[in-house]
Design an enzyme around this catalytic site. Sequence first.
Site, short mmCIF file in Angstrom:
data_model
loop_
_atom_site.label_atom_id
_atom_site.label_comp_id
_atom_site.label_asym_id
_atom_site.label_seq_id
_atom_site.Cartn_x
_atom_site.Cartn_y
_atom_site.Cartn_z
N GLU A 1 7.44 1.35 5.11
CA GLU A 1 6.89 0.38 6.00
C GLU A 1 7.40 -1.08 5.38
O GLU A 1 7.49 -1.10 4.11
CB GLU A 1 5.48 0.77 6.19
CG GLU A 1 4.67 -0.30 7.24
CD GLU A 1 3.30 -0.28 6.94
OE1 GLU A 1 2.79 0.89 6.39
OE2 GLU A 1 2.56 -0.90 7.88
N HIS B 1 0.89 -1.31 0.00
CA HIS B 1 0.02 0.01 0.01
C HIS B 1 0.87 1.37 -0.01
O HIS B 1 1.83 1.30 0.28
CB HIS B 1 -0.92 0.03 1.15
CG HIS B 1 -0.24 0.11 2.43
ND1 HIS B 1 -0.09 -0.98 3.31
CD2 HIS B 1 0.15 1.09 3.13
CE1 HIS B 1 0.38 -0.67 4.55
NE2 HIS B 1 0.46 0.59 4.57
CO CO Z 1 0.95 1.72 6.35
#
Ligand code: CO
Length: 148
Positions: free
Chosen positions: A140, A8
């Site tokens: 991330e 994402h």
């Molecule tokens: Co995230």
Amino acid sequence: MKLGRLNHIGIATPSIADSIAFYRDVMGATKIHAPFDLSDQGVKVCFVDTPTDSSGLGGMNGTQIELIEPLPGNASIAAFLEKNPAGGQHHVCYEVPDIHAAKAWFEGQGKRVLGAPRIGAHGTLIFFVHPRDMQGVLTEIMETPQGH
Ligand code: CO
């Protein structure tokens, strides 16, 4: 390090409700998940799906947009929104098969891992790597969810 799919793109927003309307009405998103609070991290989160490529071969299959709104008391997203009042791209998230191996890899490369692996918005372990060590991108790293 085994790089997995781009899971994402995190986008900070002052209002998830307004962002949902934007992704639905302007961008034509048809699959928008229910927003939820990730209290541990002081944020409200909402995932917007991008369509799966029908060939099944695309590397971007099913990549999501993660809308992030700070909950009261949040410092880091709130500071980001102070600098970017309309919101903006906050991080990118890549999957890896083994979160602990990935952490050891990045640390071995001299990259600053921000905290211990913890449960992220998809219910699997995640950590962040400092943007100054990652070509300017807050990154991330997330263990691939079961069933993917
Ligand atoms: Co995230």
